[in-house]
Write an enzyme that holds these catalytic residues in place. Structure first.
Site, PDB file in Angstrom:
ATOM      1  N   CYS A   1       8.571  -8.906   0.521  1.00 19.79           N
ATOM      2  CA  CYS A   1       7.437  -8.012   0.772  1.00 19.79           C
ATOM      3  C   CYS A   1       6.178  -8.811   0.494  1.00 19.79           C
ATOM      4  O   CYS A   1       6.136  -9.603  -0.458  1.00 19.79           O
ATOM      5  CB  CYS A   1       7.510  -6.803  -0.162  1.00 19.79           C
ATOM      6  SG  CYS A   1       6.047  -5.752  -0.097  1.00 19.79           S
TER       7      CYS A   1
ATOM      8  N   HIS B   1       3.487  -8.164  -0.879  1.00 18.86           N
ATOM      9  CA  HIS B   1       2.808  -7.977  -2.163  1.00 18.86           C
ATOM     10  C   HIS B   1       3.518  -8.638  -3.346  1.00 18.86           C
ATOM     11  O   HIS B   1       2.911  -8.882  -4.374  1.00 18.86           O
ATOM     12  CB  HIS B   1       2.680  -6.486  -2.471  1.00 18.86           C
ATOM     13  CG  HIS B   1       1.689  -5.771  -1.616  1.00 18.86           C
ATOM     14  ND1 HIS B   1       1.779  -5.738  -0.251  1.00 18.86           N
ATOM     15  CD2 HIS B   1       0.587  -5.058  -1.938  1.00 18.86           C
ATOM     16  CE1 HIS B   1       0.774  -5.026   0.226  1.00 18.86           C
ATOM     17  NE2 HIS B   1       0.040  -4.601  -0.772  1.00 18.86           N
TER      18      HIS B   1
ATOM     19  N   ASP C   1      -0.937  -7.486   9.264  1.00 21.88           N
ATOM     20  CA  ASP C   1      -0.152  -6.869   8.196  1.00 21.88           C
ATOM     21  C   ASP C   1      -0.541  -5.401   8.145  1.00 21.88           C
ATOM     22  O   ASP C   1      -1.534  -4.992   8.749  1.00 21.88           O
ATOM     23  CB  ASP C   1      -0.464  -7.546   6.851  1.00 21.88           C
ATOM     24  CG  ASP C   1       0.294  -6.889   5.694  1.00 21.88           C
ATOM     25  OD1 ASP C   1       1.519  -6.704   5.831  1.00 21.88           O
ATOM     26  OD2 ASP C   1      -0.330  -6.530   4.680  1.00 21.88           O
ATOM     27  N   SER C   2       0.239  -4.624   7.417  1.00 20.80           N
ATOM     28  CA  SER C   2      -0.093  -3.213   7.268  1.00 20.80           C
ATOM     29  C   SER C   2      -1.395  -3.037   6.485  1.00 20.80           C
ATOM     30  O   SER C   2      -1.990  -1.970   6.516  1.00 20.80           O
ATOM     31  CB  SER C   2       1.041  -2.500   6.545  1.00 20.80           C
ATOM     32  OG  SER C   2       1.319  -3.151   5.325  1.00 20.80           O
TER      33      SER C   2
ATOM     34  N   CYS D   1       3.729  -8.912   7.811  1.00 16.92           N
ATOM     35  CA  CYS D   1       4.308  -7.776   7.090  1.00 16.92           C
ATOM     36  C   CYS D   1       5.840  -7.856   7.161  1.00 16.92           C
ATOM     37  O   CYS D   1       6.415  -7.931   8.253  1.00 16.92           O
ATOM     38  CB  CYS D   1       3.811  -6.500   7.753  1.00 16.92           C
ATOM     39  SG  CYS D   1       4.484  -5.001   7.047  1.00 16.92           S
TER      40      CYS D   1
ATOM     41  N   GLU E   1      -1.618  -3.753  -5.599  1.00 18.62           N
ATOM     42  CA  GLU E   1      -2.911  -3.272  -5.075  1.00 18.62           C
ATOM     43  C   GLU E   1      -3.879  -2.969  -6.215  1.00 18.62           C
ATOM     44  O   GLU E   1      -5.086  -3.145  -6.086  1.00 18.62           O
ATOM     45  CB  GLU E   1      -2.695  -2.002  -4.255  1.00 18.62           C
ATOM     46  CG  GLU E   1      -1.870  -2.203  -3.012  1.00 18.62           C
ATOM     47  CD  GLU E   1      -2.711  -2.324  -1.755  1.00 18.62           C
ATOM     48  OE1 GLU E   1      -3.862  -1.874  -1.770  1.00 18.62           O
ATOM     49  OE2 GLU E   1      -2.193  -2.885  -0.772  1.00 18.62           O
TER      50      GLU E   1
HETATM   51  N1  DGL Z   1       3.231  -5.218   4.043  1.00 16.30           N
HETATM   52  C1  DGL Z   1       4.358  -4.462   3.590  1.00 16.30           C
HETATM   53  C2  DGL Z   1       5.603  -5.360   3.566  1.00 16.30           C
HETATM   54  O1  DGL Z   1       5.517  -6.562   3.480  1.00 16.30           O
HETATM   55  C3  DGL Z   1       4.127  -3.846   2.224  1.00 16.30           C
HETATM   56  C4  DGL Z   1       3.128  -2.715   2.228  1.00 16.30           C
HETATM   57  C5  DGL Z   1       3.539  -1.563   3.132  1.00 16.30           C
HETATM   58  O2  DGL Z   1       4.471  -0.823   2.786  1.00 16.30           O
HETATM   59  O3  DGL Z   1       2.905  -1.408   4.167  1.00 16.30           O
HETATM   60  O4  DGL Z   1       6.699  -4.871   3.654  1.00 16.30           O
END
Ligand code: DGL
Length: 267
Positions: free
Chosen positions: A183, A185, A9-10, A72, A151
């Site tokens: 997403c 989050h 993931d990012s 992600c 976050e």
């Molecule tokens: N992991 C990203 C997503 O699911 C969210 C956080 C980011 O923008 O990197 O789109």
């Protein structure tokens, strides 16, 4: 050691996907990479995110993984096809499982999708949903402030509620009965989203749907773990681990979370 499931993931958000995979497949070994030095992906171009996805995949392949999960949503939306073409192993993104669940759930044939700017700009959810059910209408909306709220741990307070009210007002009078949390989050904000959008609208959490798909694919391939005990979990990050460990503990409800910093691509 039995080969692991690789997840990237990012940053921290993909832990929501890891959590669901662990709940479903507790005996599997898992290697997680959070690209914390380059987060967020959601505001970047498709080219840049695709390069990051390739580099993350190369790192995980070097760890001897049997399957890759692109946790992600942004990376799944803009780079999954390219990653699948380049790397010869089973690869699962979070987008198709979410789209399938939305199509299965909607009765009004009208679905809402929320995600990062890059995910929404790509139109990938809309394409995936339309491919499965051309008659379903899709209303999409970027909700960038949900990521920093999650976050920060501000997932169920007055600020979160105010932000949710502002964003979700766009879905009024659209006729949606299903909302995809597109997403990593957003599942953390489920309570507040549910409260604001109302009980009549089903929330689709791609994390749970993805975990089901991971289990199905491993089952089909007969690559499931040995079913004995708890799997080993390793966490890698591209920035210093302190913040990841601190927030990750909250995400996972695991007081023991330890991560190791590694170099991936140029970082
Ligand atoms: N992991 C990203 C997503 O699911 C969210 C956080 C980011 O923008 O990197 O789109």
């Amino acid at each position: 050691m039995q080969k692991a499931i690789g997840i990237f993931d990012s940053g921290i958000g993909g832990l929501t996907v890891l959590k669901e995979i662990v709940a479903k497949l507790p005996d599997e070994n898992i290697i997680y990479l959070g690209d914390t030095a380059r987060v967020p992906y959601g505001i970047r171009s498709a080219e840049t995110v695709t390069r990051y996805s390739f580099e993350n995949t190369q790192f995980l392949l070097a760890q001897e993984i049997k399957m890759l999960v692109v946790a992600c949503n942004t990376a799944s939306a803009v780079s999954l096809e390219a990653v699948k073409k380049e790397f010869p192993l089973p690869i699962i993104g979070v987008l198709d499982p979410g789209a399938r669940a939305a199509v299965r759930t909607t009765r009004s044939r009208t679905v809402g999708v929320i995600g990062t700017e890059a995910t929404i700009r790509s139109g990938a959810y809309e394409k995936a949903i339309k491919k499965l059910a051309p008659d379903v209408h899709v209303h999409s909306l970027a909700c960038p402030l949900f990521v920093p709220l999650a976050e920060e741990g501000w997932t169920d307070n007055d600020v979160a509620e105010l932000v949710a009210r502002k964003y979700l007002a766009s879905f009024q009078d659209t006729g949606i009965d299903t909302l995809v949390l597109g997403c990593t989050h957003y599942p953390l904000l489920k309570t507040v989203i549910n409260k604001v959008i109302g009980p009549g609208i089903a929330l689709i959490d791609s994390a749970t749907e993805t975990a089901k798909e991971v289990a199905d694919v491993l089952e089909k391939l007969k690559w499931r773990g040995n079913g004995i005990g708890e799997g080993i979990r390793k966490y890698y990050v591209t920035d210093t681990p302190a913040r990841f460990e601190q927030i990750g503990k909250r995400f996972l409800g695991d007081s023991m979370l330890r991560a190791e910093q590694v170099k991936v691509g140029g970082v």
